[in-house]
Design a protein around this motif. Sequence first.
Motif, mmCIF file in Angstrom:
data_model
loop_
_atom_site.group_PDB
_atom_site.id
_atom_site.type_symbol
_atom_site.label_atom_id
_atom_site.label_comp_id
_atom_site.label_asym_id
_atom_site.label_seq_id
_atom_site.Cartn_x
_atom_site.Cartn_y
_atom_site.Cartn_z
ATOM 1 N N ILE A 41 -17.333 59.464 27.984
ATOM 2 C CA ILE A 41 -17.045 58.070 28.325
ATOM 3 C C ILE A 41 -15.704 57.958 29.038
ATOM 4 O O ILE A 41 -15.550 57.172 29.991
ATOM 5 N N THR A 42 -14.710 58.750 28.622
ATOM 6 C CA THR A 42 -13.393 58.689 29.269
ATOM 7 C C THR A 42 -13.499 59.096 30.735
ATOM 8 O O THR A 42 -12.936 58.438 31.635
ATOM 9 N N HIS A 43 -14.194 60.187 31.022
ATOM 10 C CA HIS A 43 -14.340 60.635 32.409
ATOM 11 C C HIS A 43 -15.167 59.638 33.231
ATOM 12 O O HIS A 43 -14.885 59.417 34.417
ATOM 13 N N THR A 44 -16.187 59.039 32.614
ATOM 14 C CA THR A 44 -17.010 58.055 33.342
ATOM 15 C C THR A 44 -16.178 56.821 33.670
ATOM 16 O O THR A 44 -16.294 56.252 34.774
ATOM 17 N N ASN A 45 -15.331 56.393 32.755
ATOM 18 C CA ASN A 45 -14.467 55.244 32.996
ATOM 19 C C ASN A 45 -13.516 55.518 34.151
ATOM 20 O O ASN A 45 -13.324 54.673 35.038
ATOM 21 N N ARG A 46 -12.930 56.738 34.180
ATOM 22 C CA ARG A 46 -12.001 57.080 35.254
ATOM 23 C C ARG A 46 -12.739 57.135 36.599
ATOM 24 O O ARG A 46 -12.217 56.702 37.629
ATOM 25 N N LEU A 47 -13.973 57.629 36.585
ATOM 26 C CA LEU A 47 -14.750 57.698 37.819
ATOM 27 C C LEU A 47 -15.032 56.305 38.381
ATOM 28 O O LEU A 47 -14.879 56.061 39.593
ATOM 29 N N LEU A 48 -15.424 55.380 37.515
ATOM 30 C CA LEU A 48 -15.727 54.028 37.982
ATOM 31 C C LEU A 48 -14.477 53.353 38.530
ATOM 32 O O LEU A 48 -14.540 52.617 39.533
ATOM 33 N N SER A 49 -13.327 53.617 37.914
ATOM 34 C CA SER A 49 -12.083 53.037 38.414
ATOM 35 C C SER A 49 -11.754 53.569 39.794
ATOM 36 O O SER A 49 -11.250 52.846 40.667
ATOM 37 N N GLU A 50 -12.061 54.835 40.049
ATOM 38 C CA GLU A 50 -11.754 55.442 41.345
ATOM 39 C C GLU A 50 -12.723 55.011 42.443
ATOM 40 O O GLU A 50 -12.403 55.115 43.632
ATOM 41 N N LEU A 51 -13.912 54.535 42.049
ATOM 42 C CA LEU A 51 -14.890 54.105 43.061
ATOM 43 C C LEU A 51 -14.454 52.840 43.796
ATOM 44 O O LEU A 51 -14.941 52.551 44.895
ATOM 45 N N GLU A 52 -13.553 52.059 43.188
ATOM 46 C CA GLU A 52 -13.082 50.795 43.768
ATOM 47 C C GLU A 52 -14.244 49.888 44.176
ATOM 48 O O GLU A 52 -14.305 49.345 45.277
ATOM 49 N N SER A 53 -15.192 49.801 43.271
ATOM 50 C CA SER A 53 -16.381 48.981 43.550
ATOM 51 C C SER A 53 -16.208 47.520 43.146
ATOM 52 O O SER A 53 -17.075 46.687 43.419
ATOM 53 N N ASP A 54 -15.091 47.198 42.487
ATOM 54 C CA ASP A 54 -14.814 45.830 42.027
ATOM 55 C C ASP A 54 -15.853 45.332 41.028
ATOM 56 O O ASP A 54 -16.080 44.127 40.905
ATOM 57 N N VAL A 55 -16.526 46.230 40.336
ATOM 58 C CA VAL A 55 -17.447 45.821 39.272
ATOM 59 C C VAL A 55 -17.072 46.598 38.013
ATOM 60 O O VAL A 55 -16.441 47.661 38.075
ATOM 61 N N PHE A 56 -17.473 46.042 36.880
ATOM 62 C CA PHE A 56 -17.245 46.680 35.593
ATOM 63 C C PHE A 56 -18.596 47.004 34.968
ATOM 64 O O PHE A 56 -19.648 46.526 35.405
ATOM 65 N N ALA A 57 -18.549 47.817 33.926
ATOM 66 C CA ALA A 57 -19.782 48.206 33.252
ATOM 67 C C ALA A 57 -19.519 48.367 31.762
ATOM 68 O O ALA A 57 -18.387 48.600 31.323
ATOM 69 N N THR A 58 -20.556 48.229 30.986
ATOM 70 C CA THR A 58 -20.489 48.510 29.554
ATOM 71 C C THR A 58 -21.396 49.704 29.270
ATOM 72 O O THR A 58 -22.315 50.005 30.041
ATOM 73 N N CYS A 59 -21.142 50.384 28.130
ATOM 74 C CA CYS A 59 -21.937 51.566 27.815
ATOM 75 C C CYS A 59 -21.868 51.851 26.322
ATOM 76 O O CYS A 59 -20.839 51.578 25.674
ATOM 77 N N CYS A 60 -22.959 52.365 25.793
ATOM 78 C CA CYS A 60 -22.991 52.862 24.415
ATOM 79 C C CYS A 60 -23.585 54.279 24.463
ATOM 80 O O CYS A 60 -24.694 54.469 24.989
ATOM 81 N N TYR A 61 -22.849 55.246 23.913
ATOM 82 C CA TYR A 61 -23.229 56.664 24.003
ATOM 83 C C TYR A 61 -23.257 57.231 22.586
ATOM 84 O O TYR A 61 -22.252 57.166 21.861
ATOM 85 N N ILE A 62 -24.426 57.746 22.161
ATOM 86 C CA ILE A 62 -24.574 58.324 20.824
ATOM 87 C C ILE A 62 -25.156 59.726 20.963
ATOM 88 O O ILE A 62 -26.245 59.903 21.532
#
Length: 856
Positions: A712-733
């Motif tokens: 989740i930490t790496h996915t969060n950093r990736l989305l921040s770097e995409l500069e897509s101006d959108v956010f996302a939620t996620c649940c990972y088990i």
Amino acid sequence: MDEAAAVPDGPRSFVGPSRNGAEGRVPGEDTGRIEDALTAPLVEAVRDLDGYGGLVYLRSRDRRSLVLAMITGVPRSLLRSWWRVPVGGALPMAEAYRRDETLWLPDEHATMVRFPHFTAGLPYPFGSAYQPVRTGGDAVGVLVVLRSAARAPMDGEAVGLALRPAERAMEERLDRLVAGRRTGTDSAAHHVEYDDEPISVRLPTSAAHPVRVGLIDWDLDSDRCTADDDALALLGLDRSAYGGTIADIEARVSPDDLHELRESRHDALADGRVRSRHFRVRDEKRGEEKTGYRPVELWGHLVQGGAGSARILVGALVDAGGGLTAAEAAERLPDGLFSLDQDGRLTYANRRCEELLGSGREDLFGRYPWEVVTWLRDPAYEDRYRAAMLSQEQVSFLVRRPDGNWLSFVLYPDVHGLTGRVFPTGPPTGAEQGPEAGFGATGGLGAVAPPPGPVASARAGALYHVVQMASVLTEAVTVLDVCRAVSEQLLPAFGVRELALYTVREGRMYLLWESGYPEGFLTPFEGVTLDTQLPGVHALTTRLPLFFESPEELSLAYPGITLDRMQAWSFLPLIASGRSVGSCILGWDAPHRFTSDERSALTALSGLAAQAMERARLYDSESAVARGLQEGLLPHRLPSVEGLRTTGRYLPGTQGMAIGGDWYDVITTGRGVALVIGDVEGHSVGAAAVMGQLRSAVHAFAASERPPQEVITHTNRLLSELESDVFATCCYIELDPATGRALAVRAGHPPPLLRHPDGRAETLDLAGGVMLGVQPDSVYPVTALTLAPGSVLALYTDGLVERPGSDIESGIDAVRRRLSETPADSVEHLADRLVGTARQARERPDDVALLLTAYR
């Protein structure tokens, strides 16, 4: 209801009104007409609600339409567009029927908020109440009461109580009416249906001045005169005191009027009849010292036998103290006075009204004034009459005559018609710069300038159909929506029995939608080329509508054409922005004369339908591309993992392009299996693209056997770097199937639900972090779980639990209860049960994703 309303064909139900006295009767009874059951309760409902009009709708034989069966207090012509309405339409009577509950709209504002399409057709200030009509516990129709918005306000509960007695009376009477037709296990409701024109019932009223008439026989040779009791009462004579001569009558007549009475003899002998001889007789009801006089008229004709036979004046004495005297008074007024019946036709006009309108009474009587007076021949003037009758409030407006002078009209309505006053007035402010049309209720004043030249008569009903169709088509999104909307509007409004919509593809005609046709009838016409000798093809290629008022006309124009049971047809081209879209074919089951208004309305409606269909076709094409992208990004199948049963569900939102950023996934790792669900904000191709990137990233990080918090930490950093101006939620088990132990990470996502083996379900309180893409260096805590064999884990997106007007906690609790109450024998059945409510919703503002995992 999965199809548009259609006008049913075949014989009417027995409860429908009979035109020949046979059809529509219950066997073994003297009566059996629908008005026998509905009239008294309908009038009672109008009275109890202090209304001015009432309607009763009953369902049609095919159950697709509600048909207006009874009407009181309102002209049938004003509601012509509402004689037949689709059960599935966005109309108040249809909603009350579908929901089987009372509906109260106190004024035009409440109606506009809930039913804008209805207000588009009747934009007048009035309230309306809708009460389902039932038999055998089933809704078979709707009782409607119209109420002036100016009356004292009522709340919904009071309205329901006021309508309940009438509703019960209708149910009892309908049960008795159909009792003779019930067989076996049939319910009473099974036989209640209607497919005819509405029956008008006059609201009871008492005459303000009842006219009394008495009969006399006057022997002109002997001056003997016999009189009935009514004639003696008019003369103020008792039978015991009446000597039976004309002299006894003359003794009662005012001395000033004796000559008038005696001239009646001369009229009878010279002309053979007496026409309206006026005289006054003494009225001593208030005592001898206060004697008054009552005006009386004598009418009669001479009856004369052979030689030597008596000459008898057979006459009638008419009390002239009521309407006749009032008419004389109206003739002396400086203002014009006129009266219109409930349907808008003129029943009275004084001489001053004739002068101001420039038309004689004989030309006006029994006709619509706006059709006789050329400078009133504009739909705006008929609309004033409609506004007065449907609001039951005074309406005022100004009109400029062709000579430049201005007239003021004031309309005073009641349930039986209206009285109008017209008088000269000055121009309104700004009239010299070009007055604008307008009208006001309750004393409002507007101005209407006549058009520069002759205006074609345009009935408001035809204009309404165009407005209504335009309003409905604005909400039609797909081609199927457009077809359904066209069918729902054209079939009921114009009494159409058959409808077919064709589209053009690669130079051929293909059927999009049909209603009412015999099975297989249209098959030979599928895929015909544009040079085929058929009226539907010619209408499209020539871009001209075709109308045939009988089978003979159609067969003469197209020899050898295959006909069904229809008797009249309209073939309308569908042209949008210069492009040929297709054809619309309408059929009537009886010879039909197309008025100019109807032809114009149908032509305009076909243009609206073509524009909407072209727009919907483009939307369908774009949506197909979007759906293909969405399906390509979601997993086609989930991996099979020993000890686990998994299944997923995805429902797109109904707004926008029906594509969004919700996703789920099941990923096998070196330590077990990762269960993932996420939601990218937005509903667009861009949101789906970001979702695809995130899903790929999560899949790659998980497959590299990184622990859950690192994924989740790496996915969060990736989305921040995409500069897509959108956010996302996620649940990972991450779950170990061998032990049932799991590690869970939540990033702004709704908490999972866990169903225990005993059926108890709970919301898992997982520690969580912020949404993905908000802070690049966010830390996400991990929560340890242990699943017992027989448990079911539910991961979902917020579209499953969010509902307009309620909080998300209530939605989560509702899904949790459903998860607990549903047997977990089949994970597929359980998933269908959890998304069932969302699947059936007409509006889904957000996407819905669900991932179920059963641990065995």
